[in-house]
Design a protein around this motif. Structure first.
Motif, mmCIF file in Angstrom:
data_model
loop_
_atom_site.group_PDB
_atom_site.id
_atom_site.type_symbol
_atom_site.label_atom_id
_atom_site.label_comp_id
_atom_site.label_asym_id
_atom_site.label_seq_id
_atom_site.Cartn_x
_atom_site.Cartn_y
_atom_site.Cartn_z
ATOM 1 N N TRP A 601 53.602 83.590 -28.202
ATOM 2 C CA TRP A 601 54.903 84.159 -27.836
ATOM 3 C C TRP A 601 54.858 85.665 -28.030
ATOM 4 C CZ3 TRP A 601 59.015 82.325 -25.351
ATOM 5 C CH2 TRP A 601 60.211 83.036 -25.413
ATOM 6 N N ASN A 602 55.194 86.400 -26.969
ATOM 7 C CA ASN A 602 55.162 87.868 -26.999
ATOM 8 C C ASN A 602 53.797 88.389 -27.451
ATOM 9 O OD1 ASN A 602 57.805 88.194 -26.086
ATOM 10 N ND2 ASN A 602 58.656 88.184 -28.163
ATOM 11 N N GLY A 603 52.761 87.731 -26.997
ATOM 12 C CA GLY A 603 51.406 88.167 -27.304
ATOM 13 C C GLY A 603 50.904 87.792 -28.678
ATOM 14 N N GLU A 604 51.711 87.081 -29.481
ATOM 15 C CA GLU A 604 51.334 86.722 -30.842
ATOM 16 C C GLU A 604 51.210 85.209 -30.981
ATOM 17 O OE1 GLU A 604 50.607 88.873 -33.184
ATOM 18 O OE2 GLU A 604 51.160 90.663 -32.046
ATOM 19 N N MET A 605 50.207 84.792 -31.765
ATOM 20 C CA MET A 605 50.046 83.376 -32.056
ATOM 21 C C MET A 605 51.166 82.915 -32.980
ATOM 22 S SD MET A 605 47.958 80.896 -31.229
ATOM 23 C CE MET A 605 46.397 81.714 -30.843
ATOM 24 N N THR A 606 51.762 81.758 -32.695
ATOM 25 C CA THR A 606 52.855 81.236 -33.506
ATOM 26 C C THR A 606 52.422 79.976 -34.243
ATOM 27 O OG1 THR A 606 53.764 79.765 -31.792
ATOM 28 C CG2 THR A 606 54.445 82.089 -31.733
ATOM 29 N N GLU A 607 53.317 79.465 -35.075
ATOM 30 C CA GLU A 607 53.077 78.217 -35.790
ATOM 31 C C GLU A 607 53.563 77.008 -34.996
ATOM 32 O OE1 GLU A 607 51.353 77.977 -38.666
ATOM 33 O OE2 GLU A 607 51.006 80.103 -38.340
ATOM 34 N N PHE A 608 53.883 77.215 -33.724
ATOM 35 C CA PHE A 608 54.374 76.136 -32.876
ATOM 36 C C PHE A 608 53.298 75.694 -31.891
ATOM 37 C CE2 PHE A 608 58.173 78.182 -34.395
ATOM 38 C CZ PHE A 608 59.081 77.154 -34.545
ATOM 39 N N GLU A 609 53.379 74.443 -31.474
ATOM 40 C CA GLU A 609 52.474 73.891 -30.463
ATOM 41 C C GLU A 609 53.285 73.070 -29.467
ATOM 42 O OE1 GLU A 609 48.301 73.386 -32.940
ATOM 43 O OE2 GLU A 609 49.565 71.634 -32.622
ATOM 44 N N SER A 610 52.813 73.059 -28.239
ATOM 45 C CA SER A 610 53.418 72.205 -27.221
ATOM 46 C C SER A 610 52.649 70.888 -27.163
ATOM 47 C CB SER A 610 53.393 72.893 -25.859
ATOM 48 O OG SER A 610 52.052 73.132 -25.449
ATOM 49 N N ALA A 611 53.303 69.851 -26.644
ATOM 50 C CA ALA A 611 52.665 68.539 -26.553
ATOM 51 C C ALA A 611 53.108 67.829 -25.285
ATOM 52 C CB ALA A 611 53.015 67.686 -27.774
ATOM 53 N N LEU A 612 52.157 67.198 -24.619
ATOM 54 C CA LEU A 612 52.414 66.298 -23.496
ATOM 55 C C LEU A 612 51.771 64.961 -23.843
ATOM 56 C CD1 LEU A 612 51.532 68.671 -20.495
ATOM 57 C CD2 LEU A 612 53.819 68.068 -21.300
ATOM 58 N N PHE A 613 52.458 63.847 -23.579
ATOM 59 C CA PHE A 613 51.924 62.577 -24.044
ATOM 60 C C PHE A 613 52.258 61.435 -23.098
ATOM 61 C CE2 PHE A 613 56.053 63.246 -26.075
ATOM 62 C CZ PHE A 613 56.729 62.076 -25.762
ATOM 63 N N VAL A 614 51.427 60.391 -23.206
ATOM 64 C CA VAL A 614 51.651 59.107 -22.548
ATOM 65 C C VAL A 614 51.407 58.024 -23.586
ATOM 66 C CG1 VAL A 614 50.953 57.529 -20.729
ATOM 67 C CG2 VAL A 614 50.920 59.986 -20.298
ATOM 68 N N ASP A 615 52.410 57.176 -23.822
ATOM 69 C CA ASP A 615 52.293 56.052 -24.744
ATOM 70 C C ASP A 615 52.424 54.749 -23.968
ATOM 71 O OD1 ASP A 615 52.295 57.984 -26.716
ATOM 72 O OD2 ASP A 615 54.377 57.646 -27.309
ATOM 73 N N ALA A 616 51.772 53.713 -24.454
ATOM 74 C CA ALA A 616 51.909 52.390 -23.838
ATOM 75 C C ALA A 616 51.741 51.328 -24.916
ATOM 76 C CB ALA A 616 50.882 52.184 -22.734
ATOM 77 N N GLY A 617 52.533 50.252 -24.816
ATOM 78 C CA GLY A 617 52.431 49.182 -25.798
ATOM 79 C C GLY A 617 52.868 47.853 -25.217
#
Length: 668
Positions: A601-617
């Motif tokens: 964010w704004n050129g700086e590394m943050t402590e946040f991460e994005s996630a995309l997922f697929v679950d199945a059960g």
């Protein structure tokens, strides 16, 4: 030269082109400096008139006050400018920095001139002396951003009619071209150069180096890259490692910088015996055995931290702090000092929480660290939420020299299982052992379950004896917030139903979690790069028994919710019968793939991460009847001080609904 060397070498331009800094005003030229001028350049000042020195000359605050830092002074000036006109304090001078936006903001925050704007007794001669150092100060600040051949001019204007100040200082900056990295030379000294086991460490330092060729040079990125490399070395084997030499060779003609750094690892350390300090109520053997530190093993910061957290979680101590005594003079067996403060024999802990699976939760825990007569530790809990009411207790002995301990437990529970409310109980006794990565145990267990809902389709009451054996292996890089590694857990054992048609059965349950590196993210300003990853999760269970047998519902399977299949409510996925009622089933399978990627964010590394997922059960009474229920979505991960927080929005394909899932902490 001996000792550590850290150099920033600037090679000035040899041309007379636009790289040459602009001429300074007359009062800034070195030719005009006298003995007093030397002091001026050092911001000390000297008086041209006899008498008491002012704050600007002595570099001391007025009585009862203090000289602000450059950043504090800039903030004070901004606050003063925002006041109504009649309430503004008249400043000694105003400062106008004329430069590109990013550089202007940086200079406004850090220029030393800012410190003296609020001095009421600052006259023109004193201000002129302060300006003698302004260009050099600005040039040094620009150097930290990678601009080593700027044009800088400093101008003083009298503004007697000005509303804010009687004078104005204008600092005009043409930064020129920013310096970029032309090459990086990373060297090592000490044991790390000849220890084959440290080859991976050397490779990791080199491969993860943040400030790479072609990137812009800044002092923060340079310092950050060196520090990140040092942390990788001190994290394993070499706790006393240091940066023995560093060099940034800047060529102003080419706007290129060649970097060189040498890491001295020092000797390799191994864990020695644990020395317990501060223990009063409990014997030192508790800390020595339950820390699970491998005496004689190579020093590992993660293992030391895991041991500290493990001791803190035992409940015997209110505080635990483990350190390696590197001053003992025995790197091959350095003592581990455990500074502890004993917990009370008994305590009661009240807890509240909330989850999207089961709503608000209230819990009360009673802990007794030394039961009368037997000396075992007992933990009892009462927990109530929207789905489950639980009363339980577990008693455990101290581990013996082989780390095995006796364990007994009792549990009463009322929970919603599928579409039915089930009252259940469990008695268990056996042996358990926990080591550095592996937990294992074997038990004799009694279960019973009764359904309180009436109806022909309600599950029948059931009871059973079983002999479960369990094994869990955890090989993560961090026990509380992992980004690499894997874990596997297996539970299996025979049993016998006790009500209705008595029949033998065999129950198996397994789960796994793994992280696979996938891509690398680099902040615009350099610094340490972080890896993205794929999180792979699987879960499976089976109860092999004939159809006529009555197995307790608590031994069967349901799935769905925050930690299983997102997009579905808690334990919503099960076997279904007439009336579309949800029943627990004999077979279960769950799989999940999740892509986690650091956020810049704004050129700086943050402590946040994005996630995309697929679950199945899927859950069913027969393997051939299993049909996968799929959930897809996206979320955010935050590495908070209390553990990883995940927030997900998931779409359940089967119900066609969107659900929010929140979860704090990591357990496996």
């Amino acid at each position: 030269m001996t000792g550590r060397q850290h150099q920033l070498i600037r090679r000035p331009s040899t041309s007379a082109s636009a790289r040459t800094p602009a001429p300074s005003p007359a009062f800034l030229r070195p030719a005009r400096l006298t003995l007093c001028g030397v002091a001026i350049a050092l911001l000390g000042g000297c008086s041209l008139m006899p008498g008491k020195k002012t704050a600007a000359e002595t570099d001391e605050p007025p009585p009862g006050d203090r000289v602000l830092s450059a950043g504090e002074a800039a903030q004070a000036a901004e606050a003063n400018a925002r006041k109504p006109e009649g309430q503004r304090k008249r400043e000694a001078f105003t400062l106008d920095v004329r430069a590109p936006d990013k550089i202007r903001d940086y200079l406004n925050l850090h220029l030393e001139l800012q410190r003296y704007r609020q001095l009421d007794d600052l006259n023109g001669q004193e201000l002129s002396r302060l300006l003698g150092a302004a260009e050099g100060n600005a040039r040094d600040l620009l150097g930290t951003l990678g601009y080593f051949a700027p044009r800088i001019s400093v101008e003083l204007r009298e503004t007697p009619e000005g509303k804010r100040a009687p004078r104005e200082v204008i600092v005009a900056v043409d930064p020129g071209a920013q310096t970029h990295i032309d090459g990086v030379d990373i060297n090592f000294a000490g044991d790390i150069t000849q220890n084959p086991a440290a080859a991976r460490q050397r490779r990791e330092v080199t491969e993860s180096w943040g400030l790479r060729e072609g990137q812009p040079f800044t002092q923060d990125a340079w310092d950050g890259s060196k520090t990140a490399g040092l942390r990788r070395i001190t994290a394993q084997r070499y706790p006393t490692a240091s940066v023995s030499a560093s060099r940034a060779d800047v060529n102003a003609d080419t706007d290129k910088a060649k970097l060189a750094v040498t890491y001295d690892s020092g000797p390799a350390y191994r864990f020695g015996p644990i020395q317990v300090r501060g223990a009063e109520r409990y014997p030192p053997e508790i800390a020595q055995r339950m820390a699970l530190l491998p005496i004689g093993g190579e020093y590992d910061q993660a293992k030391l931290l895991a041991a500290q957290q493990r001791l803190a979680a035992t409940g015997y101590y209110d505080s635990v702090f483990l350190t390696l005594d590197t001053d003992a003079g025995t790197p091959e067996a350095a003592p581990v000092v455990a500074q502890v403060r004993d917990a009370r024999f008994q305590k009661v802990v009240f807890g509240v929480g909330v989850s999207t699976d089961s709503g608000p939760r209230l819990s009360i825990d009673h802990i007794h660290n030394q039961l009368p007569l037997i000396g075992w530790r007992a933990v009892s809990r009462l927990s109530i939420d929207q789905k489950t009411k639980l009363l339980s207790s577990e008693q455990s002995s101290l581990p013996d020299e082989d780390l095995w301990r006796w364990v007994t437990s009792e549990r009463l529970q009322r929970e919603i299982t599928g579409d039915y409310q089930v009252n259940s109980g469990r008695l268990r006794g056996g042996r358990a052992k926990s080591t550095d990565h592996i937990d294992r145990g074997y038990f004799l267990q009694y279960d019973y379950a009764t359904t309180t809902t009436s109806g022909v389709d309600a599950p029948p009451s059931a009871a059973a004896f079983s002999l479960p054996w369990n094994w869990t292996g955890r090989y993560f890089d961090n026990p509380t917030a992992p980004t690499r590694g894997w874990g596997v857990s297996v539970e299996a054992g025979p049993g016998m139903t006790l009500l209705g048609d008595r029949a033998p059965f065999f129950r198996t349950y397994a789960r796994s979690l793994g992280f696979v590196p996938f891509g690398t993210v680099q902040a615009d300003g350099g610094g340490e790069a972080r890896r993205g990853r794929l999180q792979l999760r699987a879960e499976a269970g089976a109860v092999n028994v004939r159809d006529s047998a009555q197995v307790p519902a608590t031994l069967l399977f349901l799935t769905g919710g925050d930690a299983t299949v997102r997009g579905y409510s808690y334990r919503q996925i099960g076997a279904r019968t007439v009336g579309d009622q949800i029943f627990a089933g004999n077979y279960m399978a769950v799989g999940s793939v999740e892509w986690q990627r650091p956020i810049v964010w704004n050129g700086e590394m943050t402590e946040f991460e994005s996630a995309l997922f697929v679950d199945a059960g899927a859950v069913a009474d027969e393997v051939r009847d299993m049909r996968a229920k799929v959930g897809v979505g996206a979320g955010v991960r935050w590495r908070s001080p209390v553990g990883p927080l995940q927030a997900d929005v998931a779409y359940g394909v089967d119900p066609g609904k969107i659900r929010l899932h929140l979860r704090l902490g990591f357990t496996f």
